[in-house]
Design a protein around this motif. Sequence first.
Motif, mmCIF file in Angstrom:
data_model
loop_
_atom_site.group_PDB
_atom_site.id
_atom_site.type_symbol
_atom_site.label_atom_id
_atom_site.label_comp_id
_atom_site.label_asym_id
_atom_site.label_seq_id
_atom_site.Cartn_x
_atom_site.Cartn_y
_atom_site.Cartn_z
ATOM 1 N N GLY A 1 -1.534 -1.903 0.707
ATOM 2 C CA GLY A 1 -2.303 -2.429 1.757
ATOM 3 C C GLY A 1 -1.947 -1.747 3.301
ATOM 4 N N VAL A 2 -0.741 -1.455 3.218
ATOM 5 C CA VAL A 2 -0.338 -0.575 4.544
ATOM 6 C C VAL A 2 -0.760 0.964 4.383
ATOM 7 C CG1 VAL A 2 1.895 0.451 5.761
ATOM 8 C CG2 VAL A 2 1.764 -1.918 4.701
ATOM 9 N N LEU A 3 -0.908 1.498 3.550
ATOM 10 C CA LEU A 3 -1.377 2.831 3.250
ATOM 11 C C LEU A 3 -2.892 2.679 3.533
ATOM 12 C CD1 LEU A 3 0.212 4.232 -0.004
ATOM 13 C CD2 LEU A 3 0.649 4.863 2.447
ATOM 14 N N TYR B 1 4.197 6.752 12.366
ATOM 15 C CA TYR B 1 2.966 6.844 11.117
ATOM 16 C C TYR B 1 3.438 7.516 9.958
ATOM 17 C CZ TYR B 1 -1.918 7.494 9.702
ATOM 18 O OH TYR B 1 -2.896 7.701 8.630
ATOM 19 N N TYR B 2 4.270 8.604 10.363
ATOM 20 C CA TYR B 2 4.566 9.604 9.267
ATOM 21 C C TYR B 2 5.893 8.821 8.291
ATOM 22 C CZ TYR B 2 7.604 13.685 7.416
ATOM 23 O OH TYR B 2 8.138 14.555 6.666
ATOM 24 N N LEU B 3 6.522 8.082 9.028
ATOM 25 C CA LEU B 3 7.877 7.264 8.483
ATOM 26 C C LEU B 3 7.111 6.219 7.555
ATOM 27 C CD1 LEU B 3 10.723 7.389 11.088
ATOM 28 C CD2 LEU B 3 10.318 8.621 8.759
ATOM 29 N N THR B 4 6.173 5.654 8.348
ATOM 30 C CA THR B 4 5.568 4.306 7.660
ATOM 31 C C THR B 4 4.820 4.585 6.271
ATOM 32 O OG1 THR B 4 5.449 3.118 9.513
ATOM 33 C CG2 THR B 4 4.003 2.499 7.862
ATOM 34 N N ALA B 5 4.021 5.789 6.348
ATOM 35 C CA ALA B 5 3.264 6.412 5.245
ATOM 36 C C ALA B 5 4.232 6.735 4.203
ATOM 37 C CB ALA B 5 2.504 7.530 5.726
ATOM 38 N N ALA B 6 5.485 7.387 4.449
ATOM 39 C CA ALA B 6 6.419 7.845 3.608
ATOM 40 C C ALA B 6 7.012 6.964 2.672
ATOM 41 C CB ALA B 6 7.296 8.668 4.031
ATOM 42 N N CYS B 7 7.415 5.712 3.477
ATOM 43 C CA CYS B 7 8.032 4.576 2.785
ATOM 44 C C CYS B 7 7.108 3.773 2.076
ATOM 45 C CB CYS B 7 8.549 3.650 3.908
ATOM 46 S SG CYS B 7 10.216 4.187 4.903
ATOM 47 N N SER B 8 5.839 3.675 2.300
ATOM 48 C CA SER B 8 4.919 2.941 1.705
ATOM 49 C C SER B 8 4.505 3.703 0.303
ATOM 50 C CB SER B 8 3.838 2.733 2.432
ATOM 51 O OG SER B 8 3.831 2.057 3.692
ATOM 52 N N GLY B 9 4.456 5.155 0.550
ATOM 53 C CA GLY B 9 4.199 5.714 -0.750
ATOM 54 C C GLY B 9 5.366 5.830 -1.668
ATOM 55 N N TRP B 10 6.558 5.607 -1.117
ATOM 56 C CA TRP B 10 7.826 5.493 -2.035
ATOM 57 C C TRP B 10 7.685 4.243 -2.709
ATOM 58 C CZ3 TRP B 10 11.910 8.174 -3.716
ATOM 59 C CH2 TRP B 10 13.121 7.229 -4.366
ATOM 60 N N PHE B 11 7.472 2.979 -2.238
ATOM 61 C CA PHE B 11 7.491 1.877 -2.830
ATOM 62 C C PHE B 11 6.248 1.602 -3.721
ATOM 63 C CE2 PHE B 11 10.139 0.434 0.795
ATOM 64 C CZ PHE B 11 11.386 -0.099 0.063
ATOM 65 N N MET B 12 4.979 2.015 -3.203
ATOM 66 C CA MET B 12 4.141 2.221 -4.382
ATOM 67 C C MET B 12 4.233 2.946 -5.430
ATOM 68 S SD MET B 12 -0.029 3.470 -3.514
ATOM 69 C CE MET B 12 0.526 5.165 -3.623
ATOM 70 N N ILE B 13 4.529 4.153 -5.448
ATOM 71 C CA ILE B 13 4.733 5.080 -6.662
ATOM 72 C C ILE B 13 6.078 4.411 -7.488
ATOM 73 C CG2 ILE B 13 5.415 7.345 -7.407
ATOM 74 C CD1 ILE B 13 2.623 7.065 -6.295
ATOM 75 N N ARG B 14 7.049 4.018 -6.821
ATOM 76 C CA ARG B 14 8.168 3.487 -7.364
ATOM 77 C C ARG B 14 7.676 2.342 -8.290
ATOM 78 N NH1 ARG B 14 12.716 5.142 -8.906
ATOM 79 N NH2 ARG B 14 14.565 3.858 -8.925
ATOM 80 N N ALA B 15 7.078 1.360 -7.746
ATOM 81 C CA ALA B 15 6.519 0.197 -8.345
ATOM 82 C C ALA B 15 5.556 0.513 -9.742
ATOM 83 C CB ALA B 15 5.872 -0.515 -7.425
ATOM 84 N N LEU B 16 4.651 1.460 -9.235
ATOM 85 C CA LEU B 16 3.975 1.889 -10.627
ATOM 86 C C LEU B 16 4.854 2.387 -11.566
ATOM 87 C CD1 LEU B 16 1.077 2.486 -11.600
ATOM 88 C CD2 LEU B 16 0.985 4.668 -10.024
ATOM 89 N N ALA B 17 5.723 3.274 -11.312
ATOM 90 C CA ALA B 17 6.672 3.791 -12.178
ATOM 91 C C ALA B 17 7.297 2.917 -13.164
ATOM 92 C CB ALA B 17 7.747 4.839 -11.576
ATOM 93 N N PHE B 18 7.800 1.895 -12.405
ATOM 94 C CA PHE B 18 8.663 0.656 -13.356
ATOM 95 C C PHE B 18 7.386 0.050 -14.135
ATOM 96 C CE2 PHE B 18 12.053 1.707 -10.615
ATOM 97 C CZ PHE B 18 13.176 1.442 -11.566
#
Length: 347
Positions: free
Chosen positions: A219-221, A244-261
């Motif tokens: 949602g954030v992305l 903007y940069y840090l928010t996008a990076a953190c959101s991408g991290w949590f999204m991809i990490r959640a998908l991986a698990f």
Amino acid sequence: MERDKSIDVMKGILIVLVVMAHAQGPGYRFIYLFHMATFFMISGYLWKTRSNLSKDSVFIRRKIKSLYFPYVICNGAFLLIFLLLPSIFDVAMCEKTWGVIEEIIKILLLDGRCSMPGATWFVAILFEINILCYLIEWGAYKVSGKKYQYSFAFRSIAAIVLLCNGYLLMRFRVNYMQIGTLCSAYAIFHLGNIMKVIESRNANVLNNHRRLFGVLSVGVLVCLLAYNTQEIRLINNQIINPYYYLTAACSGWFMIRALAFILIDNCMLISRIFVYIGKKSMYILCCHLLSFKIVAVLQCMVNKDFSGIANHPVAFAGGMWWILYTVAGITVPIMGAIIVDKIREFS
């Protein structure tokens, strides 16, 4: 030490997204918000503070072998291809007057610019970040009287300072030898290290709410994508602004990490595929743009128009061709990696 399967799955997912974005697939602007930043965060997540810097001279040699040499070899090989087939592989370079010797020097200085291995800028910046982190730890070691616990604080301060410098360099449109990219990427690299600390201290909370964080991150992305029409292009140090940069990076991290698990817990076969792809991500990163040329030739033959054969990254955008480009960008480098591994076995 046993490899972290979740990290390999994340790398596999990300490299597929990288290839898909370069193939001009659907949602490529969405992917550009986080894909390279998350790769840097993974590297930062894996960073380990060494307990004896004075005896860790092998570190730099190891990074030269694993990052610097692949960058030089890959860019050198593509420079040779350019010299043999310039009109097919790199029209833009044909219009420039740089000599071969100058190009070789630029490659050795981690500033190669041939378009085919263009994605290897990540390898060059990652090598520089690792050396920079090592030097910062060495400085912390000396200044603090050999107290290694100060390393994290020193690297955190450096991340803040370098991110501010990266933003200023972007505003003044200065990125000579990618100095601005280095500054901005270092901050994200260290953010990955911060994520590791957070996970170690809040493992239960994150494990119990990982899917929720993943959904919220999507949602954030989406909101970030709607908020700004520009793309985050870390290669050019185009980070929009630090928030903007840090928010996008953190959101991408949590999204991809959640998908991986989710894949690891529910889709064993798919997770194994992504693990395998993740382990070959360096080959894919370096060679997927060259692999695109196979599809480009086919696309030109079908369209009966060879005017776009040298277009970069694809011959002609549109339609469903991005699927073939993505498949070729993943499978061809992997086949090359298999051949290289077999040669190593017999050598």
